[in-house]
Write an enzyme that holds these catalytic residues in place. Structure first.
Site, PDB file in Angstrom:
ATOM      1  N   ALA A  14     -11.939 -29.134  11.267  1.00  0.00           N
ATOM      2  CA  ALA A  14     -11.450 -27.961  11.987  1.00  0.00           C
ATOM      3  C   ALA A  14      -9.936 -27.929  11.819  1.00  0.00           C
ATOM      4  CB  ALA A  14     -11.834 -28.061  13.458  1.00  0.00           C
TER       5      ALA A  14
ATOM      6  N   GLY B  60     -15.252 -31.266  11.326  1.00  0.00           N
ATOM      7  CA  GLY B  60     -16.042 -30.034  11.262  1.00  0.00           C
ATOM      8  C   GLY B  60     -16.613 -29.783   9.868  1.00  0.00           C
TER       9      GLY B  60
ATOM     10  N   GLU C  32     -19.696 -31.751   9.704  1.00  0.00           N
ATOM     11  CA  GLU C  32     -20.694 -31.079  10.551  1.00  0.00           C
ATOM     12  C   GLU C  32     -21.278 -29.862   9.823  1.00  0.00           C
ATOM     13  OE1 GLU C  32     -17.780 -31.044  13.870  1.00  0.00           O
ATOM     14  OE2 GLU C  32     -19.429 -31.925  15.002  1.00  0.00           O
TER      15      GLU C  32
ATOM     16  N   GLU D 270     -12.666 -37.357  14.566  1.00  0.00           N
ATOM     17  CA  GLU D 270     -12.196 -36.639  15.762  1.00  0.00           C
ATOM     18  C   GLU D 270     -11.628 -37.534  16.863  1.00  0.00           C
ATOM     19  OE1 GLU D 270     -14.861 -35.814  14.010  1.00  0.00           O
ATOM     20  OE2 GLU D 270     -15.259 -33.667  14.073  1.00  0.00           O
TER      21      GLU D 270
HETATM   22  N1  DAK Z   1      -6.412 -28.845   9.691  1.00  0.00           N
HETATM   23  C1  DAK Z   1      -5.322 -28.156   9.275  1.00  0.00           C
HETATM   24  N2  DAK Z   1      -4.627 -28.474   8.161  1.00  0.00           N
HETATM   25  C2  DAK Z   1      -5.068 -29.513   7.441  1.00  0.00           C
HETATM   26  C3  DAK Z   1      -6.187 -30.275   7.804  1.00  0.00           C
HETATM   27  C4  DAK Z   1      -6.898 -29.889   8.981  1.00  0.00           C
HETATM   28  N3  DAK Z   1      -8.007 -30.500   9.400  1.00  0.00           N
HETATM   29  N4  DAK Z   1      -6.370 -31.241   6.890  1.00  0.00           N
HETATM   30  C5  DAK Z   1      -5.381 -31.095   5.991  1.00  0.00           C
HETATM   31  N5  DAK Z   1      -4.597 -30.061   6.306  1.00  0.00           N
HETATM   32  C6  DAK Z   1      -3.413 -29.574   5.611  1.00  0.00           C
HETATM   33  C7  DAK Z   1      -2.246 -30.530   5.772  1.00  0.00           C
HETATM   34  O1  DAK Z   1      -1.585 -30.312   6.993  1.00  0.00           O
HETATM   35  C8  DAK Z   1      -1.387 -30.169   4.570  1.00  0.00           C
HETATM   36  O2  DAK Z   1      -0.702 -28.978   4.866  1.00  0.00           O
HETATM   37  P1  DAK Z   1       0.861 -28.824   4.462  1.00  0.00           P
HETATM   38  O3  DAK Z   1       1.566 -29.948   5.145  1.00  0.00           O
HETATM   39  O4  DAK Z   1       0.881 -28.940   2.963  1.00  0.00           O
HETATM   40  O5  DAK Z   1       1.223 -27.456   4.970  1.00  0.00           O
HETATM   41  C9  DAK Z   1      -2.447 -29.837   3.511  1.00  0.00           C
HETATM   42  O6  DAK Z   1      -3.645 -29.564   4.203  1.00  0.00           O
HETATM   43  C10 DAK Z   1      -2.708 -31.021   2.567  1.00  0.00           C
HETATM   44  O7  DAK Z   1      -3.022 -32.147   3.365  1.00  0.00           O
HETATM   45  P2  DAK Z   1      -2.264 -33.553   3.224  1.00  0.00           P
HETATM   46  O8  DAK Z   1      -0.870 -33.364   2.738  1.00  0.00           O
HETATM   47  O9  DAK Z   1      -2.453 -34.278   4.515  1.00  0.00           O
HETATM   48  O10 DAK Z   1      -3.122 -34.229   2.059  1.00  0.00           O
HETATM   49  P3  DAK Z   1      -3.363 -35.799   1.852  1.00  0.00           P
HETATM   50  O11 DAK Z   1      -4.000 -35.924   0.517  1.00  0.00           O
HETATM   51  O12 DAK Z   1      -2.112 -36.585   2.114  1.00  0.00           O
HETATM   52  O13 DAK Z   1      -4.415 -36.213   2.966  1.00  0.00           O
HETATM   53  C11 DAK Z   1      -6.410 -35.931   4.324  1.00  0.00           C
HETATM   54  C12 DAK Z   1      -5.718 -35.645   2.950  1.00  0.00           C
HETATM   55  C13 DAK Z   1      -7.730 -35.182   4.310  1.00  0.00           C
HETATM   56  C14 DAK Z   1      -6.701 -37.450   4.433  1.00  0.00           C
HETATM   57  C15 DAK Z   1      -5.475 -35.491   5.465  1.00  0.00           C
HETATM   58  O14 DAK Z   1      -5.068 -34.139   5.193  1.00  0.00           O
HETATM   59  C16 DAK Z   1      -6.132 -35.541   6.808  1.00  0.00           C
HETATM   60  O15 DAK Z   1      -6.261 -36.618   7.393  1.00  0.00           O
HETATM   61  N6  DAK Z   1      -6.516 -34.371   7.339  1.00  0.00           N
HETATM   62  C17 DAK Z   1      -7.083 -34.246   8.646  1.00  0.00           C
HETATM   63  C18 DAK Z   1      -8.510 -34.761   8.670  1.00  0.00           C
HETATM   64  C19 DAK Z   1      -9.105 -34.702  10.043  1.00  0.00           C
HETATM   65  O16 DAK Z   1      -8.663 -35.379  10.971  1.00  0.00           O
HETATM   66  N7  DAK Z   1     -10.124 -33.869  10.189  1.00  0.00           N
HETATM   67  C20 DAK Z   1     -10.819 -33.708  11.430  1.00  0.00           C
HETATM   68  C21 DAK Z   1     -10.188 -32.567  12.181  1.00  0.00           C
HETATM   69  S1  DAK Z   1     -10.810 -32.469  13.830  1.00  0.00           S
HETATM   70  C22 DAK Z   1     -14.714 -28.142  18.436  1.00  0.00           C
HETATM   71  C23 DAK Z   1     -15.724 -28.595  17.655  1.00  0.00           C
HETATM   72  C24 DAK Z   1     -15.422 -29.293  16.508  1.00  0.00           C
HETATM   73  C25 DAK Z   1     -14.121 -29.574  16.191  1.00  0.00           C
HETATM   74  C26 DAK Z   1     -13.134 -29.091  16.981  1.00  0.00           C
HETATM   75  C27 DAK Z   1     -13.400 -28.382  18.115  1.00  0.00           C
HETATM   76  N8  DAK Z   1     -15.004 -27.436  19.649  1.00  0.00           N
HETATM   77  C28 DAK Z   1     -16.393 -27.510  20.093  1.00  0.00           C
HETATM   78  C29 DAK Z   1     -14.014 -26.734  20.377  1.00  0.00           C
HETATM   79  C30 DAK Z   1     -13.850 -30.344  15.007  1.00  0.00           C
HETATM   80  C31 DAK Z   1     -12.719 -31.058  14.937  1.00  0.00           C
HETATM   81  C32 DAK Z   1     -12.239 -31.582  13.685  1.00  0.00           C
HETATM   82  O17 DAK Z   1     -12.782 -31.369  12.624  1.00  0.00           O
END
Ligand code: DAK
Length: 259
Positions: free
Chosen positions: A65, A110, A113, A133
């Site tokens: 997400a 997400g 998921e 998460e």
């Molecule tokens: N959201 C927004 N932007 C993201 C992102 C994300 N999840 N993942 C990556 N990006 C963006 C980065 O910010 C970066 O943007 P700029 O800085 O260039 O503007 C660009 O994509 C490239 O990412 P990185 O520079 O970080 O690339 P790396 O190769 O260094 O790293 C990575 C890749 C995938 C390991 C890293 O980007 C990372 O850790 N990303 C986050 C992964 C993560 O934590 N995903 C889970 C998100 S939480 C809900 C239900 C479900 C959910 C939420 C609410 N409700 C019921 C309300 C679900 C929640 C989630 O999924």
């Protein structure tokens, strides 16, 4: 066709690509709404017999997400986001056509998921999966706590969710999350071959089989068998059945019409 979702349909297979490559295809409300609209349309399109969903670029399927969007959400906005997310995942899970996730890179939160809402997953051997998460102070909320445990069981789900650890595609395949590992270059081709194989079969029968398998999974064996029995006779009300049986007798390939 929207800003974040591209659809291409060829030979009865629609490929749905999430095109938000700069943010690693992260899911914000607009992406989720476009996906929901896409699956609603494809569900009703008689030309479409199978669907492949993938992410744009060679780095990510969906990295989760949208964290930036979530950082600004109020409690009521989070509730609306949850509703949109669940509607979208359910539209995929309940889509009357088979949906294959072609996971081409990071498949996190997400994104995982979303992949778990599909019927099965083909993946690049370079992909990484995980539910990170709790590292952000929330837990998987688009069905991950429930759908993953139905695939790998409670203990592996708990380890993955509590540790927020990323696992390799090989590990995910060993656990039964991924049906087939491919090279990054052959992923879409392999998913397409599987889709073509499905498309050549009786579409009504495939659709009913999906419904019965999915709906029966959460029931007792007795209830599941009743569901199976309940829908079976519907096949006998189709031209597809007549064609399938006739083709066998005449020693030729069946030409199903999906009716
Ligand atoms: N959201 C927004 N932007 C993201 C992102 C994300 N999840 N993942 C990556 N990006 C963006 C980065 O910010 C970066 O943007 P700029 O800085 O260039 O503007 C660009 O994509 C490239 O990412 P990185 O520079 O970080 O690339 P790396 O190769 O260094 O790293 C990575 C890749 C995938 C390991 C890293 O980007 C990372 O850790 N990303 C986050 C992964 C993560 O934590 N995903 C889970 C998100 S939480 C809900 C239900 C479900 C959910 C939420 C609410 N409700 C019921 C309300 C679900 C929640 C989630 O999924």
């Amino acid at each position: 066709m929207g800003e974040f979702v591209h659809i291409e349909t060829k030979d009865h297979t629609s490929t749905v690509t999430i095109t938000r490559e700069k943010a690693l295809n992260a899911l914000n409300a607009d992406v989720l709404k476009e996906l929901h609209a896409a699956f609603t349309d494809l569900s009703h399109n008689p030309e479409v017999r199978s669907i492949i969903i993938t992410g744009a670029g060679d780095k990510a399927f969906v990295a989760g997400a949208d964290i930036a969007a979530m950082s600004k959400m109020s409690v009521s906005e989070a509730a609306a986001f949850a509703e949109t997310g669940h509607q979208t995942m359910n539209a995929i899970a309940n889509c009357p056509k088979p949906v294959i996730a072609a996971v081409n890179g990071f498949c996190l939160g997400g994104g995982m998921e979303l992949a778990l809402s599909c019927d099965f997953i083909y993946a690049s051997d370079k992909a990484k999966m995980g539910l990170p998460e709790v590292g952000l102070g929330l837990y998987p909320g688009f069905g991950g706590t429930q759908r993953l445990s139905r695939v790998v069981g409670l203990a592996k789900t708990k380890e993955l969710v509590f540790s927020a650890r990323m696992i390799s595609a090989q590990q995910a395949a060993d656990w039964g999350i991924i049906n087939k590992l491919c090279t990054p270059e052959t992923l879409l081709e392999e998913a397409g071959k599987c889709a073509a194989e499905i498309n050549s079969k009786g579409p009504v029968a495939v659709s009913l089989a999906k419904k019965v398998i999915s709906n029966g999974a959460d029931e007792s064996l007795d209830v599941g068998l009743e569901l199976e029995k309940g829908s079976f006779a519907q096949c006998f009300d189709t031209d597809d059945l007549k064609e399938g049986l006739a083709a066998f007798m005449e020693k030729r390939a069946a030409a199903f019409q999906g009716k």
